[in-house]
Design a protein around this motif. Structure first.
Motif, mmCIF file in Angstrom:
data_model
loop_
_atom_site.group_PDB
_atom_site.id
_atom_site.type_symbol
_atom_site.label_atom_id
_atom_site.label_comp_id
_atom_site.label_asym_id
_atom_site.label_seq_id
_atom_site.Cartn_x
_atom_site.Cartn_y
_atom_site.Cartn_z
ATOM 1 N N LEU A 119 0.841 -1.241 0.048
ATOM 2 C CA LEU A 119 0.001 0.098 0.044
ATOM 3 C C LEU A 119 0.722 1.097 0.054
ATOM 4 C CD1 LEU A 119 -2.750 -1.191 2.562
ATOM 5 C CD2 LEU A 119 -2.812 -0.912 0.169
ATOM 6 N N GLY A 120 2.215 1.165 0.080
ATOM 7 C CA GLY A 120 2.907 2.258 -0.017
ATOM 8 C C GLY A 120 3.043 3.041 1.313
ATOM 9 N N LEU A 121 2.749 2.241 2.388
ATOM 10 C CA LEU A 121 2.713 2.904 3.766
ATOM 11 C C LEU A 121 4.055 2.600 4.382
ATOM 12 C CD1 LEU A 121 -0.574 1.530 5.080
ATOM 13 C CD2 LEU A 121 -0.016 4.213 4.255
ATOM 14 N N GLU A 122 5.003 1.746 3.831
ATOM 15 C CA GLU A 122 6.483 1.703 4.350
ATOM 16 C C GLU A 122 7.012 1.209 3.034
ATOM 17 O OE1 GLU A 122 7.104 -2.693 5.689
ATOM 18 O OE2 GLU A 122 6.332 -1.699 7.441
ATOM 19 N N ASN A 123 8.219 1.643 3.132
ATOM 20 C CA ASN A 123 9.300 1.261 1.823
ATOM 21 C C ASN A 123 10.190 0.382 2.412
ATOM 22 O OD1 ASN A 123 7.910 2.648 -0.245
ATOM 23 N ND2 ASN A 123 8.666 4.364 0.605
ATOM 24 N N ARG A 124 10.387 -0.102 3.632
ATOM 25 C CA ARG A 124 11.183 -1.099 3.826
ATOM 26 C C ARG A 124 11.163 -2.470 3.304
ATOM 27 N NH1 ARG A 124 11.078 -1.663 10.030
ATOM 28 N NH2 ARG A 124 8.837 -1.939 9.377
ATOM 29 N N LYS A 125 12.005 -2.939 2.759
ATOM 30 C CA LYS A 125 12.041 -4.377 2.176
ATOM 31 C C LYS A 125 12.099 -5.384 3.230
ATOM 32 C CE LYS A 125 12.949 -3.227 -2.311
ATOM 33 N NZ LYS A 125 12.996 -3.512 -3.507
ATOM 34 N N MET A 126 11.404 -6.547 2.984
ATOM 35 C CA MET A 126 11.472 -7.643 4.004
ATOM 36 C C MET A 126 12.001 -8.842 3.325
ATOM 37 S SD MET A 126 7.706 -6.790 5.783
ATOM 38 C CE MET A 126 7.986 -8.036 7.051
ATOM 39 N N LEU A 127 12.755 -9.531 4.378
ATOM 40 C CA LEU A 127 13.087 -10.717 3.981
ATOM 41 C C LEU A 127 12.216 -11.821 4.502
ATOM 42 C CD1 LEU A 127 15.575 -12.368 2.582
ATOM 43 C CD2 LEU A 127 16.715 -11.953 4.729
ATOM 44 N N CYS A 128 11.553 -12.676 3.777
ATOM 45 C CA CYS A 128 10.953 -14.147 4.009
ATOM 46 C C CYS A 128 11.703 -15.121 4.252
ATOM 47 C CB CYS A 128 9.695 -14.179 2.827
ATOM 48 S SG CYS A 128 8.530 -15.549 3.701
ATOM 49 N N VAL A 129 11.795 -15.701 5.694
ATOM 50 C CA VAL A 129 12.462 -16.699 6.003
ATOM 51 C C VAL A 129 11.682 -17.862 6.532
ATOM 52 C CG1 VAL A 129 14.489 -15.425 6.958
ATOM 53 C CG2 VAL A 129 12.764 -15.781 8.564
ATOM 54 N N ASP A 130 10.459 -17.882 6.034
ATOM 55 C CA ASP A 130 9.589 -18.870 6.468
ATOM 56 C C ASP A 130 10.061 -20.420 6.025
ATOM 57 O OD1 ASP A 130 7.860 -17.116 7.410
ATOM 58 O OD2 ASP A 130 6.717 -17.065 5.690
ATOM 59 N N ASP A 131 10.785 -20.528 4.899
ATOM 60 C CA ASP A 131 11.211 -21.660 4.171
ATOM 61 C C ASP A 131 12.671 -22.213 4.846
ATOM 62 O OD1 ASP A 131 8.783 -21.924 2.769
ATOM 63 O OD2 ASP A 131 9.664 -21.021 1.138
ATOM 64 N N LEU A 132 13.281 -21.543 5.723
ATOM 65 C CA LEU A 132 14.536 -21.711 6.082
ATOM 66 C C LEU A 132 14.536 -22.582 7.501
ATOM 67 C CD1 LEU A 132 16.279 -18.450 5.770
ATOM 68 C CD2 LEU A 132 16.179 -20.123 4.035
ATOM 69 N N ASN A 133 15.531 -23.474 7.542
ATOM 70 C CA ASN A 133 15.581 -24.285 8.679
ATOM 71 C C ASN A 133 16.277 -23.609 9.721
ATOM 72 O OD1 ASN A 133 18.262 -24.643 8.437
ATOM 73 N ND2 ASN A 133 18.109 -26.341 7.005
ATOM 74 N N ASP A 134 16.501 -24.071 10.823
ATOM 75 C CA ASP A 134 17.225 -23.355 12.187
ATOM 76 C C ASP A 134 18.374 -22.995 11.912
ATOM 77 O OD1 ASP A 134 14.734 -23.394 13.584
ATOM 78 O OD2 ASP A 134 15.206 -25.102 14.792
ATOM 79 N N GLN A 135 19.372 -23.877 11.531
ATOM 80 C CA GLN A 135 20.629 -23.648 10.943
ATOM 81 C C GLN A 135 20.746 -22.598 9.941
ATOM 82 O OE1 GLN A 135 22.802 -26.850 9.158
ATOM 83 N NE2 GLN A 135 24.748 -25.947 9.528
ATOM 84 N N GLN A 136 19.879 -22.336 8.871
ATOM 85 C CA GLN A 136 19.904 -21.405 8.080
ATOM 86 C C GLN A 136 19.436 -20.123 8.527
ATOM 87 O OE1 GLN A 136 17.486 -23.627 5.305
ATOM 88 N NE2 GLN A 136 18.889 -24.111 3.844
#
Length: 98
Positions: A64-81
């Motif tokens: 929606l353009g309310l923030e311009n920070r990029k986000m990193l999705c880490v949902d598919d990473l295991n604990d070590q990653q």
């Protein structure tokens, strides 16, 4: 500068290497609906906005353009990653604080 919701959607779709038809199929919508969103002709419902944010791995606020920070999705990473990513982020933050 005026925020362009449709442009942001199109940019995110293209970065994912998806066509409008592919996005439409994944969200159970018509290609016309996706085109309408990208051309600022139609506004998505809250449900569709949520689905788009999940598909593109960004927050609804970013869409929606309310923030311009990029986000990193880490949902598919295991604990070590996840630990490696955490260490790298700490190192980058440390180096930029000089």
């Amino acid at each position: 500068m005026v925020f362009d919701f449709g442009y942001r959607l199109k940019e995110l779709r293209q970065k994912k290497g998806l066509t409008q038809a592919q996005v439409a199929k994944r969200l159970s919508l018509s290609k016309t609906a996706i085109s309408g969103y990208e051309n600022n002709i139609k506004n998505p419902s809250i449900e569709v906005l949520t689905q788009l944010s999940i598909l593109y791995g960004v927050s609804a606020e970013y869409l929606l353009g309310l923030e311009n920070r990029k986000m990193l999705c880490v949902d598919d990473l295991n604990d070590q990653q996840l630990e490696v990513v955490r260490i790298l982020l700490e190192e980058f933050r440390h180096r930029t604080n000089y």
